[in-house]
Each structure stands twice: as structure tokens, then as C-alpha cells.
Design a protein around this motif. Structure first.
Motif, PDB file in Angstrom:
ATOM      1  N   LEU A   2       3.895  11.521   0.275  1.00  8.68           N
ATOM      2  CA  LEU A   2       4.134  11.836  -1.131  1.00  8.68           C
ATOM      3  C   LEU A   2       4.258  13.343  -1.406  1.00  8.68           C
ATOM      4  O   LEU A   2       5.202  13.776  -2.067  1.00  8.68           O
ATOM      5  N   PRO A   3       3.326  14.174  -0.888  1.00  9.26           N
ATOM      6  CA  PRO A   3       3.445  15.603  -1.205  1.00  9.26           C
ATOM      7  C   PRO A   3       4.767  16.203  -0.732  1.00  9.26           C
ATOM      8  O   PRO A   3       5.404  16.944  -1.485  1.00  9.26           O
ATOM      9  N   GLY A   4       5.197  15.865   0.466  1.00 11.68           N
ATOM     10  CA  GLY A   4       6.443  16.425   0.988  1.00 11.68           C
ATOM     11  C   GLY A   4       7.630  16.021   0.132  1.00 11.68           C
ATOM     12  O   GLY A   4       8.512  16.827  -0.196  1.00 11.68           O
ATOM     13  N   ILE A   5       7.650  14.746  -0.238  1.00  9.15           N
ATOM     14  CA  ILE A   5       8.744  14.249  -1.058  1.00  9.15           C
ATOM     15  C   ILE A   5       8.778  14.982  -2.395  1.00  9.15           C
ATOM     16  O   ILE A   5       9.815  15.458  -2.853  1.00  9.15           O
ATOM     17  N   TRP A   6       7.595  15.112  -3.000  1.00 14.80           N
ATOM     18  CA  TRP A   6       7.568  15.742  -4.317  1.00 14.80           C
ATOM     19  C   TRP A   6       7.846  17.237  -4.242  1.00 14.80           C
ATOM     20  O   TRP A   6       8.404  17.818  -5.163  1.00 14.80           O
ATOM     21  N   GLU A   7       7.463  17.840  -3.154  1.00 14.92           N
ATOM     22  CA  GLU A   7       7.763  19.258  -3.025  1.00 14.92           C
ATOM     23  C   GLU A   7       9.275  19.464  -3.059  1.00 14.92           C
ATOM     24  O   GLU A   7       9.793  20.328  -3.767  1.00 14.92           O
ATOM     25  N   ALA A   8       9.984  18.607  -2.327  1.00 19.48           N
ATOM     26  CA  ALA A   8      11.448  18.711  -2.325  1.00 19.48           C
ATOM     27  C   ALA A   8      12.003  18.445  -3.727  1.00 19.48           C
ATOM     28  O   ALA A   8      12.909  19.134  -4.195  1.00 19.48           O
ATOM     29  N   LEU A   9      11.441  17.452  -4.408  1.00 18.91           N
ATOM     30  CA  LEU A   9      11.964  17.101  -5.728  1.00 18.91           C
ATOM     31  C   LEU A   9      11.660  18.188  -6.754  1.00 18.91           C
ATOM     32  O   LEU A   9      12.524  18.574  -7.550  1.00 18.91           O
ATOM     33  N   GLY A  56       0.807  -1.208   0.000  1.00 21.43           N
ATOM     34  CA  GLY A  56       0.000   0.000   0.000  1.00 21.43           C
ATOM     35  C   GLY A  56       0.848   1.270   0.000  1.00 21.43           C
ATOM     36  O   GLY A  56       0.303   2.366  -0.045  1.00 21.43           O
ATOM     37  N   THR A  57       2.175   1.146   0.059  1.00 25.48           N
ATOM     38  CA  THR A  57       3.019   2.328  -0.095  1.00 25.48           C
ATOM     39  C   THR A  57       3.211   2.598  -1.584  1.00 25.48           C
ATOM     40  O   THR A  57       2.737   1.844  -2.427  1.00 25.48           O
ATOM     41  N   TYR A  58       3.900   3.681  -1.887  1.00 24.13           N
ATOM     42  CA  TYR A  58       4.080   4.062  -3.293  1.00 24.13           C
ATOM     43  C   TYR A  58       5.547   4.191  -3.652  1.00 24.13           C
ATOM     44  O   TYR A  58       6.400   4.358  -2.782  1.00 24.13           O
ATOM     45  N   SER A  59       5.806   4.116  -4.959  1.00 26.51           N
ATOM     46  CA  SER A  59       7.152   4.385  -5.446  1.00 26.51           C
ATOM     47  C   SER A  59       7.163   5.737  -6.145  1.00 26.51           C
ATOM     48  O   SER A  59       6.132   6.233  -6.584  1.00 26.51           O
ATOM     49  N   ILE A  60       8.344   6.279  -6.235  1.00 24.53           N
ATOM     50  CA  ILE A  60       8.512   7.619  -6.789  1.00 24.53           C
ATOM     51  C   ILE A  60       9.575   7.560  -7.861  1.00 24.53           C
ATOM     52  O   ILE A  60      10.704   7.151  -7.593  1.00 24.53           O
ATOM     53  N   VAL A  61       9.201   7.928  -9.081  1.00 28.65           N
ATOM     54  CA  VAL A  61      10.168   7.898 -10.175  1.00 28.65           C
ATOM     55  C   VAL A  61      10.181   9.258 -10.870  1.00 28.65           C
ATOM     56  O   VAL A  61       9.344   9.531 -11.715  1.00 28.65           O
ATOM     57  N   ALA A  81       7.169   4.953   0.114  1.00 28.09           N
ATOM     58  CA  ALA A  81       6.600   6.196   0.637  1.00 28.09           C
ATOM     59  C   ALA A  81       5.140   5.988   0.992  1.00 28.09           C
ATOM     60  O   ALA A  81       4.374   5.463   0.179  1.00 28.09           O
ATOM     61  N   ARG A  82       4.755   6.397   2.192  1.00 29.56           N
ATOM     62  CA  ARG A  82       3.347   6.342   2.558  1.00 29.56           C
ATOM     63  C   ARG A  82       2.603   7.438   1.828  1.00 29.56           C
ATOM     64  O   ARG A  82       3.179   8.472   1.475  1.00 29.56           O
ATOM     65  N   VAL A  83       1.313   7.242   1.667  1.00 25.61           N
ATOM     66  CA  VAL A  83       0.529   8.198   0.892  1.00 25.61           C
ATOM     67  C   VAL A  83       0.667   9.615   1.450  1.00 25.61           C
ATOM     68  O   VAL A  83       0.783  10.593   0.705  1.00 25.61           O
ATOM     69  N   ASP A  84       0.764   9.736   2.770  1.00 22.96           N
ATOM     70  CA  ASP A  84       0.839  11.061   3.365  1.00 22.96           C
ATOM     71  C   ASP A  84       2.216  11.692   3.200  1.00 22.96           C
ATOM     72  O   ASP A  84       2.392  12.877   3.422  1.00 22.96           O
ATOM     73  N   LEU A 130      13.718   5.954   2.187  1.00 28.75           N
ATOM     74  CA  LEU A 130      13.138   5.224   1.065  1.00 28.75           C
ATOM     75  C   LEU A 130      14.153   4.242   0.490  1.00 28.75           C
ATOM     76  O   LEU A 130      15.353   4.514   0.484  1.00 28.75           O
ATOM     77  N   TYR A 131      13.658   3.133   0.002  1.00 29.63           N
ATOM     78  CA  TYR A 131      14.515   2.159  -0.674  1.00 29.63           C
ATOM     79  C   TYR A 131      14.859   2.705  -2.059  1.00 29.63           C
ATOM     80  O   TYR A 131      13.987   3.212  -2.771  1.00 29.63           O
ATOM     81  N   THR A 132      16.094   2.636  -2.437  1.00 33.92           N
ATOM     82  CA  THR A 132      16.547   3.271  -3.674  1.00 33.92           C
ATOM     83  C   THR A 132      17.098   2.245  -4.645  1.00 33.92           C
ATOM     84  O   THR A 132      17.913   1.412  -4.264  1.00 33.92           O
ATOM     85  N   LYS A 133      16.619   2.313  -5.889  1.00 30.01           N
ATOM     86  CA  LYS A 133      17.058   1.330  -6.886  1.00 30.01           C
ATOM     87  C   LYS A 133      17.132   1.986  -8.259  1.00 30.01           C
ATOM     88  O   LYS A 133      16.312   2.824  -8.593  1.00 30.01           O
TER      89      LYS A 133
END
Ligand code: SRM
Ligand code: FAD
Ligand code: SF4
Ligand code: FES
Lengths: 832, 117
Positions: free
Chosen positions: A596-603, A546-551, A591-594, A576-579
């Protein structure tokens, strides 16, 4: 298990009688076949095959903890250990078997265990929690399953086998050897030809096992799985005819030497054999019911073929695996590097399959079993049955089987039964399962069942409707036209005008994708949001927990050190696990759903955009380094790749689209394996189209040669837009083109010669998509409304307690069920 | 099981009506239980449903993130993991007889969403 099957069959036969079930265990029948899943979190309730309520409904008097200690055959009374007694007219013994524990001094210590009942499993769990090393005594089918359980519990695991090989009953020497290699690769140590002499106190572990050859092994836990022995005490004490080595003798009707007493399952001895599998036991139960109720059918022996997956290693054994038939002919195929071993045994005339051994690859099992069970004549080159398919492997279609062919051996369902069920109104695999019980046992026959059902339905002219789903009587292409021509902009409008019901998880994402291809609005706009597949809704790929990946997009695979560092920092901050992906970019997992916004804001702040890894859209344009650095490069493939990726990013299509650009004919970017492939030439670019890797790889076709940059882009615009408009839902370019009448040539006419006069329109539509591109993540983090969706709970800041990680190779990975259960190694989810 | 029999369900106030998403789901935490709440608006008016958020097949807490729709007249959500459909009114799984999730009564009172559990 078999006793329960008997009761079920008897009730189904509607024979008028009163049934009492006396179970020695503290519960009613449960499924031992799936016993090991208990370690993976299944509960006793999950394993139960019936409930007291069901028995009550059936009018069956069921007692638990009711161990029978005595049978009085003259008075026809059985007595329980508690003293209570019951009269009978007919008595059915289905007492099963018990694990054999070799008479080794020291075998009765607290951490010396067996594997048969739910209570045994509880004891194993408890003991594992206090142990580091575990040994399984016995390398048969059950022993290896037990070893797997110990391994999953985190123990250093050993298997000690007396014989020179593993699974000596089912496999030949080579097969056993190959299995051993595979299992050792998985970290279980196998010791063959070891006879344990005594179990004494250990130095580093709880116990030490001393072997007859002078060697020893230290361990904390010992699990005996050295075979089973029939639970036949009642037969013995009431002086029924017994086998020399145990087992209650039965005839073809499953009667014992007392015609009012039947024995079925693992306690019964038929033709001097004990069958240690459920399917033969079920067959005995059916024979006994038939005899009792005046029906037809007797027990005539059973097939002992097995297919299983042991610690991920596929193993299969059919019929005469040991080549005991005089004059039998053998073919073998051994691929040591891949760990695959196959043996095919034919009768002396080389016309029928009589046995087989498969290790490492059981994909041929179903077919071989059908050949064997139904005595189908083998093809001219029988070896083709086990050789790796180099193109045309002879597949045994459902039509090749006769009506008497057994499809499901667990429930003894023949092809004829399935045909009858379909004639009786069943029109799907689900219906047939319900009507015949086929494929509800071990599940091994599922693929074959589907095959038979599909082919029978087709024969009856059941037309496979082209409609996308029950809500729209249109194909995807028709919907596309309706949306574009009528200017439809929302799903509700589409449904009102052309559909029925509420829509579903098939038509909604398809419509969402078409809206995006035609109008290219922000995908999380309120009216589109409920249409999107969860991956699109949350702009990430959902993982199994139920977590998400970020690409993030890394166009052409080119990335600056600063951006690499930012990715590293973000991954570190959020743990986060990195591959590195197969698409020349970097995936961050967990990444948990909550979060995601913080991670993407940084990216996004650091200059990244979404990579659409979750979308049916352009994924990546892979590049090789090209003329800038490479001594062979003839064009700048990296710049071209980046330009193409930036042009087509965000294009939503019927399926995902992948590109690659190579700087010369050496083709390091593997462009001929992509939907769009570009290969540099001295004079420009060669364009390849409609290739892919994946499930069914297809090389791309050469479409046009020596193109300049502008023409290349023009052609790609037209190809992709034509595909987007006309392909079916989830159809990749390769299948789409193969289904176009005229194929490649037709596509060339449409695109290069503009034979339909739509080239301008296609280009204009593509230009609109390119001009209206927006990074969905950027838009999302700027929209408070959209952000509201990224929370686990509407009423709490808590996080999902089921999401737990453990560390492996210095990074997180999802905890397994056993790990969550033990709660030991789990690292708490950090709140950032 | 026995513990549950003696347990009397209560109404829990979980959120404002505006926190729900039309024709989609959100999730609330009530004690230890994660509850997926859906607001369905179609020709027949507005309906509310609540089922357990745990996907028993995918084994993760994700049902609120599935796509809602109808199948053969039943209002369903498709699990985002492996796409089995659960009937929102009852929690039964359409593909598998042996699988279901809990369904809970919901009502909306003075714009507050209440779940009985
Ligand atoms: C991450 C990655 C594997 C990796 O660790 O390297 C990956 C991961 C997934 N792939 Fe892939 N594929 C990845 C490269 C590939 C490649 C290699 C490539 O692109 O060069 C292929 C074969 C090439 C091709 O597609 O032609 C590939 C063929 C597939 C397929 C089979 C497609 C087919 O037509 O047969 C699927 C299933 C599907 O799309 O229906 C799939 C589906 C998936 C999904 C989306 C499955 C899912 O629904 O969860 C995976 C989730 C990604 C995630 O969570 O982020 N993935 N996948 C790769 C991501 C590349 C990227 O940067 O975006
Ligand atoms: C871990 C494991 C995995 C397995 N995997 C597979 C597989 O993949 N495929 C396969 O085909 N088979 C498998 N088997 C074998 C399968 O479970 C047996 O063949 C099947 O259970 C036999 O059924 P039964 O009714 O004869 O015996 P059981 O299921 O053992 O039932 C016998 C019952 O009788 C009770 N009993 C005994 N004596 C008395 C008494 N005096 N009074 C009252 N009750 C009594 C016992 O307590 C028991 O509950 C597996 C077994 C195990 C343990
Ligand atoms: S190959 Fe399969 S397992 Fe591996 S990433 Fe692709 S989809 Fe997932
Ligand atoms: S063969 Fe086991 S379920 Fe059909």
C-alpha cells in the motif's frame, strides 16, 4: 448420520443401557449434507459429527471398519466380516443407502465414479486432476450438486438425464425447464432424454458415451448419480419383511417385522416410502428412541420440502409440487427474462397451501412452507404470495404462527419449544440455538428463528437498549456532545470519564469518527489508531482474502489523460485488478498490506489524493457533463461537483455521504438518489436532500429551489453538520431525517430559518473541517512511524502465502480454494 | 494430529517490544504459522497475547488487523472481515461454539518478545 442422531438422543434420554456402534466405514458419522464443501477445502474433521473421545465420554463402544455381515435373530448375535461378534437385546439398523449405478456396459472403468462417501470425493478429486471433461449421469438434486463440484474443479461439465427434465422429483416441467436454462447459462451443458447404452473408449477423451438415439458424448470422467438404493442386505439375509423394490419395512415405532430390530434412515421403508433426506431420518431416530425408552412419539411421515441453492440458482419445492391432489388449484408466475418461475398449489377450496415450486427466487419459501405446514388460511388474493412485491406483500409475522408450528424441521423444534426456552431464561438467538438445537442443521430456518425470538423477546418487554454498546450507556449523539462540550480528545479519556471495560469494535470506531468530526486530527495519530476499523487503519477496503483496494479521489469524475495513464501504470506495476466503480472513479484491487505505501507514494506524487472509499465520510460527488458540452445543460455541473467534492472531502460522518450534480432536469447524474443532490435550473440550483440507493433506496426530497452558489454551499454546510452532530451510528441521512421529529419541515426550519440559532456554529464547524483537511495517505507516507504498520510480519519480509491470484479476462482475481489447493493455475505473488 | 502430539513446543524470539502496537496487533511468522501478537494496556497493567492470525470464518490471514476490546469481561479481538470476536487468552470464538483459533504463550524478556509454539 441417522445412526449418530439415534445415539445422541438415546444418551440424552439418560436411559440406562449399553450402546455399541458398528460403522462399516473407516470413520464415525460425518455430515453428508455438506459433503460438497469438501471440494471447497473442508476436511474430514470439519465434516465429522462426533469423535471417538465423545463416544468414550458417553460410554458408547464405537468401532470403525466394522462391517456387519450376518445377523442371527434367534441367538441375538451380529457378526462382523472380521468374524468378531456382538450380542444384542435390541438392534438398530441405520445402514443408509448406496448410489445406484445403471447397468450400462462399461460402467466399471476406473474413471466411472459415484458420490456418497469421503472416499468417493477423494477419488473424484484425483480423477478430476487428470481430466478435462466430466459428465454427471442423473439430473436430480445430488447430480446437480455433483455437477457443481466438477465445474468448480475446472472441468467442462455435462449433465445427462434420462427424464425429459431436471429434478423431476421436486419440480414440475416448467420449473425443470427454467432450471435448465439457468444452469446452462452458468456453463454446464444439460442433455435431457438421453439413455446411455454403452461406455466405450473415446477418440478425443478417455471415454465415449453412446446414447440410444444414436448421439454420443465424449468425456474423461463419469459420475453416476442416478438415484439411491437402500442398503438393506442385512434385512434380506435375515429374512425381515422387505419392500417389493427394497427397503426394510418398519411400523410407526420404526420396528421391523422382528420387534427387537429397528430400522431408521434411508434403509427403512415406511408406508411404502424411502425418505432420502436427513430430517425424516432424524424423526425416525427420535421415534425409535421414544419407543425404546418408554417415551412418547411415533413416526408419522415427514415433510419432503426442500430449498437449496444449486450453482447459485435458488430452487425450492414444497409438498404437492406435481399437483397430484384432485381438484387442486394452481397459480403460476413466470418471469422468463429474469429466470424466475413460481407455482403455488392450493387445496380445492382455495384456503390452504398444499404445494409450491420456486426456481430462481426462493425468498417466499419460508413463508409458503409455514402456510403449508401449519395450514394457515391464505390471504384473499392468494397470488400475492408469489407475485413480486409491489409494495405491500403480506409478510407472515412470527405472531401469526401457533405454538405447534414447526420452525426448524431438521431438529423438530416448534414455536412452543422456542417460547419455552425463552421462558427458561434464553435471551438471544444464540441462547435459543444452544438450548433447542434449532437452526443448527441445514440452517434453512435461521431467518424465521430470529424473527420468532425477536418478537417473543419484545413481547416480554425486553427493552432494546439505546446504549451504543456495553461500554457506554450513551447514544452516539450523547457521546458527541460529551466529547465536544468537555473537550475530550482521546478514547482513554472518554472511557475513563464515561465508560467501563476496554471498549470494542462498536464504540471505538464510533468514537474515532466523532473525534474526527469534532477535532479533525490525523486519523492515524497514535492515540486514535487502535480505534479505527481496519479499513480506516490501513486506509483501504479490506477484500475477502485480506488484500486491499485502492480508490483515489477523482473529483466529479473528471480525470486527465495523464492521470489515467498513471493509474494504469501503477496498476500494471503492482499487478492490480482494475475496475470502474459505480461512483465514477477507478478501483484497483488486490494490493497486499505491505504494497500500500509504495502504491500510494506513486499516486500521491502524481497528484492523486485518497478517495476515502474506506471511510464513513464523503465518498463521491457524481456529475454529468453539464452546460460546457451538453446541448441541454443550463449550468456548469462539473465545476460545481468538483468544488463541492473538494469542500467536503475528508468530512467524517455517522455514515458515508454521496452527492451528485446534474446540469439540467434530465438528471443524468441521478442526484435524486443521493444524500445531497443538486440539479441546475435556469436561475441557479435546486437542492435535494436525504436520498440514497443501496439496500433501501429512497428518493431525495426537494429542500430549496433556485439557489445561488453561495447559498447552496451554506445550506449544505448546515445540513451536513447537523447530521454529523445528531445522527446515530451508521445511520444514513434518509433514516436520520425520517427519525427527526417534524422530518423535512423541521430540517428546513433549522437550516433555512435557523430556528435553533445554531446556523453560525454549524457553518463554523464545517469551515474548521475544510481548513484542516489533509490527505491521509500523503501524511502517512511521510511518517515513518505510521508506515511501520504496513507490513505483514514484524519478523520477516515474507508475504502472506494464502494470497494467491489466477488470471481471468487478462487480469488477476483471488484464487478459489480449489485453485489454491491444486496449486496449478495460481500465479505466484510478485514482490514489488 | 498425531504429528503434533509428539512435537515439543519451543520459545521463539520474534521481535523487540517496541515493534508491538499498544491496544492493537502485529503479526509474526514462525515457520509456517502466522501469529497475531497483541499488547493490551489498561487499568490492570500490561498484558501480552498471541493467537493464530488465520480467521477460520473469513478464511484469510487477518486477525492481527482487528479491533481489540472487551466483551463481558473477556479481552477480545474482532475479526476485520466479518466481526466475530475471539478471546485473546484462549482463542475461542464468542459467536460460534464450533470455531476457535490456537492461542500461544507469550512472554517478554529483556525487551524481546517470545512466543511458545
Ligand atoms: C467499488 C464499489 C462497487 C463498484 O465496483 O462499482 C462499491 C464497493 C463497496 N461498497 Fe458500495 N460500492 C460502490 C458504489 C456504491 C453505490 C453507487 C453509487 O455510489 O453511486 C451504492 C448505492 C448508492 C448509495 O450508497 O446510496 C453503494 C451502496 C453500498 C452499500 C449500501 C448502503 C445503504 O445505505 O444501503 C454498502 C454497505 C454499507 O455501506 O454499509 C456498500 C459497501 C461497499 C463496500 C465498502 C463493502 C465492503 O465493506 O467491502 C464495497 C467495498 C469497496 C472497495 O473494496 O473498494 N455499498 N455502493 C463502488 C464504489 C464507488 C466509489 O467510487 O466509491
Ligand atoms: C452429496 C450428498 C448431499 C446431500 N445433501 C442433502 C441435503 O442437502 N439435505 C438432506 O436432507 N439430505 C441430503 N443428503 C442425504 C443425506 O445425507 C442422507 O439422507 C443421510 O445421510 C441418511 O442417513 P443414514 O444414517 O440413513 O445413512 P448414512 O449416512 O449413509 O449412514 C449409513 C452408514 O451405515 C454404514 N453401513 C452400511 N451397511 C453397513 C453394515 N452392514 N455394517 C456396518 N455399517 C454399515 C455405511 O457405511 C454408512 O456409514 C445428501 C447426500 C449426499 C451423498
Ligand atoms: S453491491 Fe455488494 S458485492 Fe457489489 S460492490 Fe457493492 S457491496 Fe460489494
Ligand atoms: S430447518 Fe434445518 S436447521 Fe432448522
Amino acid at each position: 448420520m441417522v445412526g449418530h442422531h439415534f445415539v445422541e438422543q438415546l444418551i440424552n434420554s439418560q436411559h440406562d443401557c449399553h450402546v455399541t456402534v458398528l460403522s462399516g466405514e473407516g470413520r464415525l458419522a460425518y455430515d453428508r449434507v455438506y459433503l460438497s464443501s469438501y471440494f471447497a477445502g473442508k476436511t474430514a474433521e470439519d465434516l465429522a459429527m462426533t469423535t471417538p473421545e465423545t463416544y468414550q465420554e458417553w460410554g458408547v463402544d464405537a468401532r470403525t471398519n466394522a462391517r456387519v455381515s450376518d445377523i442371527d435373530r434367534v441367538a441375538k448375535i451380529v457378526t462382523l466380516e472380521s468374524g468378531e461378534s456382538f450380542e444384542y437385546d435390541k438392534l438398530i439398523l441405520a445402514t443408509g443407502s448406496y448410489p445406484f449405478v445403471p447397468p450400462i456396459p462399461g460402467n466399471d472403468q476406473p474413471h466411472c465414479l459415484v458420490y456418497r462417501t469421503i472416499e468417493d470425493l477423494e477419488a473424484i478429486s484425483a480423477s478430476s486432476a487428470q481430466s478435462k471433461v466430466g459428465v454427471v449421469v442423473g439430473g436430480g438434486l445430488l447430480g446437480l450438486e455433483a455437477a457443481n463440484a466438477l465445474k468448480q474443479a475446472g472441468l467442462e461439465t455435462h449433465v445427462v438425464e434420462f427424464a425429459p427434465q431436471l429434478m423431476a422429483v421436486q419440480l414440475d416441467m416448467m420449473g425443470g425447464e427454467q432450471l435448465k436454462v439457468k444452469i446452462e447459462e452458468l456453463g454446464v451443458q444439460v442433455h435431457t432424454q438421453k439413455a446411455t447404452q454403452e461406455i466405450v473408449a473415446g477418440e478425443n477423451c478417455r471415454y465415449r458415451m453412446n446414447f440410444s438415439d444414436g448421439s454420443y458424448l465424449e468425456t474423461d470422467l463419469i459420475l453416476f448419480s442416478a438415484g439411491i438404493r437402500p442398503s438393506d442386505q442385512l434385512g434380506r439375509s435375515s429374512e425381515l419383511a422387505m419392500g417389493e423394490r427394497g427397503g426394510i419395512v418398519i411400523n410407526n415405532q420404526c420396528q421391523t417385522s422382528d420387534s427387537d430390530i429397528y430400522a431408521i434412515g434411508e434403509c427403512a421403508l415406511w408406508d411404502n416410502r424411502i425418505y432420502g433426506l436427513v430430517a425424516p431420518g432424524y424423526a425416525m431416530a427420535r421415534a425409535a428412541v421414544a419407543h425404546l425408552t418408554g417415551g412418547e412419539g411415533e413416526f408419522a411421515g415427514a415433510d419432503m420440502s426442500t430449498k437449496l441453492k444449486l450453482m447459485g440458482v435458488e430452487v425450492g419445492s414444497i409438498g404437492d409440487a406435481h399437483v397430484r391432489t384432485p381438484g387442486a388449484q394452481v397459480y403460476t408466475y413466470h418471469n422468463q427474462p429474469d429466470g424466475v418461475y413460481k407455482k403455488l398449489v392450493l387445496d380445492p377450496t382455495k384456503t390452504h397451501v398444499i404445494g409450491a415450486v420456486l426456481v430462481g427466487d426462493t425468498s417466499d419459501y419460508d413463508t409458503l412452507l409455514q402456510y403449508a405446514l401449519n395450514e394457515i388460511a391464505v390471504p384473499e388474493a392468494p397470488e400475492s404470495l408469489i407475485l413480486p412485491s409491489s409494495g405491500e406483500a403480506p409478510v407472515l409475522g412470527a405472531d401469526a404462527l401457533g405454538d405447534s408450528a414447526t420452525i426448524c424441521s431438521c431438529y423438530n423444534v416448534s414455536k412452543g419449544d422456542i417460547v419455552n426456552a425463552i421462558d427458561g431464561g434464553c435471551c438471544s438467538v444464540g441462547d435459543v440455538k444452544g438450548a433447542t438445537s434449532a437452526s443448527t442443521g441445514c440452517g434453512g430456518c435461521a431467518a424465521l428463528l430470529k424473527n420468532v425470538v425477536d418478537s417473543e423477546l419484545e413481547k416480554r418487554g425486553v427493552e432494546v437498549s439505546k446504549a451504543i454498546c456495553e461500554h457506554f450507556n450513551f447514544t452516539r449523539q450523547e457521546l458527541y456532545h460529551l466529547i465536544q462540550v468537555e473537550g475530550i480528545k482521546s478514547f482513554n479519556e472518554l472511557l475513563e470519564k464515561h465508560g467501563t471495560g476496554m471498549g470494542c469494535d462498536i464504540c471505538k470506531p464510533a468514537a474515532g469518527s466523532i473525534f474526527a468530526s469534532v477535532w479533525n486530527d490525523y486519523i492515524l495519530q497514535q492515540q486514535h489508531q487502535p480505534l479505527q476499523d481496519t479499513n480506516d487503519t490501513y486506509l483501504g477496503n479490506m477484500q475477502k482474502d485480506g488484500t486491499y483496494s485502492i480508490v483515489p479521489r477523482v473529483a466529479g469524475g473528471e480525470i486527465t489523460p495523464d492521470k489515467l495513464i498513471l493509474l494504469g501504470e501503477v496498476a500494471k506495476k503492482y499487478n492490480l485488478y482494475t475496475k470502474i466503480t459505480g461512483g465514477q472513479r477507478i478501483d484497483l484491487f488486490g494490493a497486499r498490506v505491505d504494497q500500500l505505501p509504495g502504491i500510494w507514494e506513486a499516486l500521491v506524487t502524481g497528484g492523486f489524493e485518497t478517495g476515502h472509499a474506506y471511510a464513513k465520510a464523503l465518498r463521491t460527488v457524481k456529475s454529468c457533463v453539464g452546460s460546457t458540452w451538453c446541448r441541454y445543460g443550463v449550468q456548469d455541473s462539473v465545476t460545481m461537483a468538483i468544488d463541492l467534492e473538494n469542500r467536503y472531502k475528508g468530512l467524517r460522518a455517522p455514515h458515508k455521504i454521496k452527492f451528485a450534480v446534474s446540469g439540467c432536469t434530465r438528471e443524468c447524474a441521478e442526484a435524486q438518489g443521493k444524500d445531497i443532490g443538486v440539479i441546475a435550473t435556469e436561475n441557479g440550483w435546486n437542492l435535494y436532500v436525504c436520498g440514497n440507493g443501496g439496500m433501501k433506496p429512497r428518493h431525495a426530497d426537494l429542500f430549496a429551489t433556485d439557489l445561488d452558489d453561495a447559498t447552496l454551499v451554506k445550506y449544505i454546510d448546515r445540513v451536513l453538520m447537523f447530521y454529523t452532530k445528531t445522527a446515530d451510528r451508521l445511520q444514513r441521512t434518509s433514516v436520520w431525517m425520517e427519525n427527526l421529529e417534524g422530518g423535512l419541515e423541521y430540517l428546513q426550519q433549522v437550516v433555512i430559518e435557523d430556528s435553533l440559532g445554531i446556523a453560525d456554529e454549524l457553518e463554523a464547524q464545517m469551515q474548521l473541517i475544510t481548513d484542516t483537511y489533509q490527505c491521509e495517505w500523503k501524511t502517512t507516507i511521510e511518517s515513518p512511524d505510521a508506515l511501520k504498520r504496513f507490513r505483514q510480519f514484524v519478523n520477516s519480509e515474507a508475504t502472506d502465502s494464502n494470497i494467491q491470484f489466477v488470471t481471468e479476462r487478462d487480469q488477476i482475481r483471488p484464487a478459489t480454494k480449489a485453485e489454491k489447493f491444486s496449486g496449478e493455475k495460481a500465479i505466484p505473488v510478485e514482490i514489488v | 494430529m498425531q504429528a503434533q502430539e509428539s512435537y515439543t513446543p519451543q520459545w521463539h524470539d520474534v521481535c523487540h517490544e517496541d515493534d508491538l502496537v499498544t491496544n492493537s496487533g502485529v503479526c509474526a511468522l514462525i515457520g509456517e504459522e502466522q501469529v497475531a501478537i497483541f499488547r493490551i494496556v489498561n487499568g490492570e497493567g500490561t498484558q501480552y497475547f498471541a493467537i493464530s492470525n488465520w480467521d477460520p470464518i473469513g478464511e484469510a490471514n487477518v486477525l492481527y488487523r482487528g479491533i481489540v476490546g472487551s466483551l463481558g469481561g473477556k479481552t477480545v479481538v474482532a475479526s476485520p472481515l466479518y466481526k466475530e470476536h475471539y478471546e485473546l487468552a484462549t482463542g475461542t470464538c464468542l459467536e460460534r461454539d464450533d470455531v476457535s483459533v490456537n492461542a500461544y504463550p507469550v512472554r517478554v524478556d529483556a525487551q524481546r518478545v517470545l512466543i511458545e509454539l
